[in-house]
Design a protein around this motif. Structure first.
Motif, PDB file in Angstrom:
ATOM      1  N   LYS A 357      38.636  38.700  49.968  1.00 32.74           N
ATOM      2  CA  LYS A 357      39.281  38.203  51.286  1.00 32.74           C
ATOM      3  C   LYS A 357      40.111  37.448  51.077  1.00 32.74           C
ATOM      4  N   ALA A 360      42.591  35.810  49.144  1.00 33.71           N
ATOM      5  CA  ALA A 360      43.331  36.599  48.694  1.00 33.71           C
ATOM      6  C   ALA A 360      44.688  36.517  50.218  1.00 33.71           C
TER       7      ALA A 360
ATOM      8  N   ILE B 117      34.486  38.992  38.548  1.00 36.51           N
ATOM      9  CA  ILE B 117      35.200  38.473  39.602  1.00 36.51           C
ATOM     10  C   ILE B 117      36.891  37.375  38.886  1.00 36.51           C
ATOM     11  N   GLU B 121      40.757  38.798  39.168  1.00 44.68           N
ATOM     12  CA  GLU B 121      41.477  37.631  40.161  1.00 44.68           C
ATOM     13  C   GLU B 121      43.036  37.669  39.066  1.00 44.68           C
ATOM     14  N   LYS B 124      44.942  40.213  40.507  1.00 41.33           N
ATOM     15  CA  LYS B 124      45.740  39.742  41.208  1.00 41.33           C
ATOM     16  C   LYS B 124      46.942  38.357  41.138  1.00 41.33           C
ATOM     17  N   LEU B 235      33.292  48.484  39.925  1.00 42.72           N
ATOM     18  CA  LEU B 235      32.913  47.975  40.644  1.00 42.72           C
ATOM     19  C   LEU B 235      34.633  46.139  40.651  1.00 42.72           C
ATOM     20  N   GLU B 238      36.836  47.290  43.121  1.00 39.84           N
ATOM     21  CA  GLU B 238      36.147  47.484  44.730  1.00 39.84           C
ATOM     22  C   GLU B 238      36.872  45.792  45.009  1.00 39.84           C
ATOM     23  N   TYR B 239      37.109  45.288  43.561  1.00 36.20           N
ATOM     24  CA  TYR B 239      37.254  43.708  44.067  1.00 36.20           C
ATOM     25  C   TYR B 239      39.248  43.624  44.632  1.00 36.20           C
ATOM     26  N   LEU B 242      39.403  44.517  47.812  1.00 39.07           N
ATOM     27  CA  LEU B 242      39.526  43.424  48.532  1.00 39.07           C
ATOM     28  C   LEU B 242      40.630  42.678  48.384  1.00 39.07           C
ATOM     29  N   PHE B 243      41.612  42.411  47.259  1.00 34.24           N
ATOM     30  CA  PHE B 243      42.749  42.155  47.321  1.00 34.24           C
ATOM     31  C   PHE B 243      43.887  42.149  47.770  1.00 34.24           C
TER      32      PHE B 243
END
Lengths: 434, 434
Positions: A357, A360, B117, B121, B124, B235, B238-239, B242-243
């Motif tokens: 969090k 980001a 993870i 990214e 993102k 998973l 979920e990430y 958060l992003f």
């Protein structure tokens, strides 16, 4: 890549300072576009396999594609720069800074203008770039194809041998006159006395006074071409003096330039070893920039043969890159390979989601940030990563910080830590980075 | 080139914000490095002619060269970006924004890390870049190769046909399911009921709820591979939440990705037409960015078969370039193709030398300056040039100015003129430009 990027930035910055537009052309051209443009080097082109389409070859330089582009688009003038890869099938023995794929940075001025004004600007650009890159002292050798051809004519070289003898002469920066003479006589069948005549001229270099001397030379002045070249060079030197760069330029009759398409002024920049370096291992990187005038190339691609005179220069960055790297190694200068400003860390287990969090938020604010891609990295590993990669700031979140709605901000170098409010994180970081 | 440069700057800026190092690799690779990496596309590679050296081909993407580089240099982890040309022997019919030479911008994370993870990214980064370029609304389709293979397995596709059926499925964004089904059955010999089974799954898309539904699907849950893929996707979502980008992501079972080397998560970004555009000509530019996980590719180049898991993304700039150009054309936005700040002019004859001295002073001070390459240009021609190329400032020197030791400074837009001292020229210009 970081060093390379900085060098390219300086070069492109200079090209833009002189009002050039960027251009990009394909890596390959029709094979027929490239053939016959490179005397004695034609064998060194990379051809593509015939896969049932057009016959293609990888470009050998950026000059011929530029001329082809001007003709195809019927452009009568353009000031352009181009940075791109070129390919030459060189012998596999690696000379320092010499590769089969390498990057060239070109600047060219196409169009019909008054004599020597664009030519002088090209030399000014070479000076600005070489000074700007701080590669040590340098010299730009200048000559004119018409003078070279004039010398050949008055010495008795048959006209159909001009280009091949020219390409032998071009080796004078790597070979002694004796070896070049041998090539001219034994390999290319020139009469020894003709070669000796060339040799007398080829060993001259100087400034304006040499231009004036040669203009009165009873033998050379028989060549109208040579006299035109000498006249233009005189004007060029006048402009170079106004630009304040005349002391960097040497009129050098040994300069011939290998490429076939030059028709007027030619030049080549060489780095000079400073006295301080003389004792150390000699740096042999050949020329780092070169160019000249090619008034006939565009017409070769135009169906109606319309002429667009051009003059330009090429910088070989790999050689410069070698030198800058050596200099940095010698001085122990370290370069960061990433630009990361902030590292997001945690000293505790199960803080992945909180870190995601946080990071980001930083990315969204334009802050360069990294974290380790582990669910539960050790704090020491995270600290080491920051030290190794010179990341200046650490953002640390743990149980206590989360409970109190704060964040720990750590300066990696000074190891100082401050506690800041979670909400003011981005603002606090931006304040510290500015 | 100016538009292109701005786009690349934004993309590279984002890659650097995420801590990536730059990398450059040669345009050609050994042919054997590239073969067998691109199912059904292998015929589209450009091979070099056998000129007595190694057999070479132009790179088809930047992913295989990166994997080769990691293996050759025995690197176990690296976060790198690369911007470079790739070549594909596409059919000559020009689809909009589809060329045989084009530029890719790649970001990849290599190394053994905790699940999803780095993958999160990458997504993102795609969101940051597509938002940053303001191309309108977009959607990133996500799937997993293990789910695709799991579907094939439970539907009864023979294992040795997985890759070729996968490459048919990849065409679902351009062809209807009926056409893809026809290719699977008629061309690739799949039993119709097997194809129909695939079709049922391939038409599903959604979010977390679809993942959970499929995890309990009695047929698909027989595949351990598919279950692993579904677990990882859960998973990942979920990430992504958060992003703050979950609403941009769609789990889409029709996504297959043509390239052979993917082993896990795969994704593809598509631009969505906004309602306002719906009435106009449809923009069909295909996907603008794509990527996925390829855990087995590096091992193929390592003599000992050491694995280096990788995940990454590729952005095709030509398509984005097309879109931005169209947008600019529609809005009538003009872009300057040069950055020149000052033009050196004269209203009189015989002022070339004075102009040359002046402009050299500007260049040496880092000011972007141009002048006409004529001995005696007309003042009107010089004014027109400034207006045409949007140069903001003009420096004018004539007889009167020279006599009085001053310079005229003219703002091209407002036509205001001021007289300044010759010596304070650079300082005055810098003041006006800052």
């Amino acid at each position: 890549m970081v060093v390379r990027e900085k060098i390219l930035e300086k070069i492109i910055g200079c090209f833009k300072r002189h009002g050039a537009r960027g251009l990009d052309t394909p890596a390959f051209e029709l094979t027929e576009t490239l053939t016959e443009k490179y005397e004695d080097t034609f064998g060194l082109m990379y051809d593509l396999k015939d896969q049932g389409g057009e016959l293609l070859s990888l470009r050998y330089d950026l000059t011929v594609p530029f001329a082809r582009y001007l003709a195809m688009n019927k452009l009568k003038k353009m000031k352009r720069y181009q940075v791109g890869k070129v390919w030459r099938r060189e012998s596999p023995a690696l000379v320092q800074g010499r590769y089969r794929e390498f990057c060239q940075c070109d600047f060219d001025i196409a169009g019909e203008f008054d004599p020597m004004i664009p030519d002088a600007e090209c030399l000014k650009i070479m000076c600005e770039i070489l000074s700007g890159l701080q590669l040590g002292d340098f010299l730009i050798k200048v000559n004119d194809r018409r003078i070279v051809d004039g010398i050949f004519a008055v010495c008795g070289v048959p006209e159909d041998r001009f280009r091949t003898i020219c390409s032998s002469m071009d080796k004078l920066d790597k070979m002694s006159w004796e070896d070049v003479r041998h090539e001219m006589v034994a390999e290319k069948g020139l009469a020894p006395e003709v070669a000796d005549g060339i040799g007398e001229y080829a060993q001259c270099h100087g400034g304006i006074s040499l231009i004036e001397e040669l203009s009165k030379d009873p033998r050379l002045s028989q060549s109208q071409l040579a006299l035109q070249g000498l006249g233009d060079l005189k004007l060029l030197f006048e402009y170079l003096t106004l630009f304040g760069i005349a002391e960097k330029i040497s009129f050098d009759l040994s300069l011939a330039r290998g490429l076939d398409y030059y028709t007027g002024v030619i030049y080549e920049a060489v780095l000079l070893q400073s006295p301080g370096q003389a004792g150390k291992e000699a740096l042999n990187v050949g020329s780092v920039a070169a160019g000249g005038r090619y008034d006939g190339l565009v017409a070769q691609f135009d169906p109606k043969g319309h002429r667009v005179p051009c003059v330009g220069l090429s910088i070989g960055v790999e050689r410069i890159f070698c030198l800058v790297e050596q200099k940095m190694k010698a001085s122990g200068e370290k370069v960061r390979t990433t630009e990361t400003q902030v590292f997001v860390a945690t000293p505790q287990q199960n803080f992945l989601r909180e870190r995601l969090k946080l990071i980001a938020e930083l990315w969204d604010a334009g802050i360069k940030a990294e974290m380790l891609y582990k669910n539960n990295p050790k704090l020491l590993t995270q600290l080491h990563y920051c030290e190794k990669t010179d990341i200046p700031l650490m953002v640390i979140i743990g149980e206590q910080e989360q409970r109190e709605g704060v964040i720990k901000l750590r300066s990696v170098a000074s190891r100082e830590e401050v506690i800041i409010n979670r909400e003011s994180l981005v603002a606090e970081i931006q304040k510290r980075l500015s």
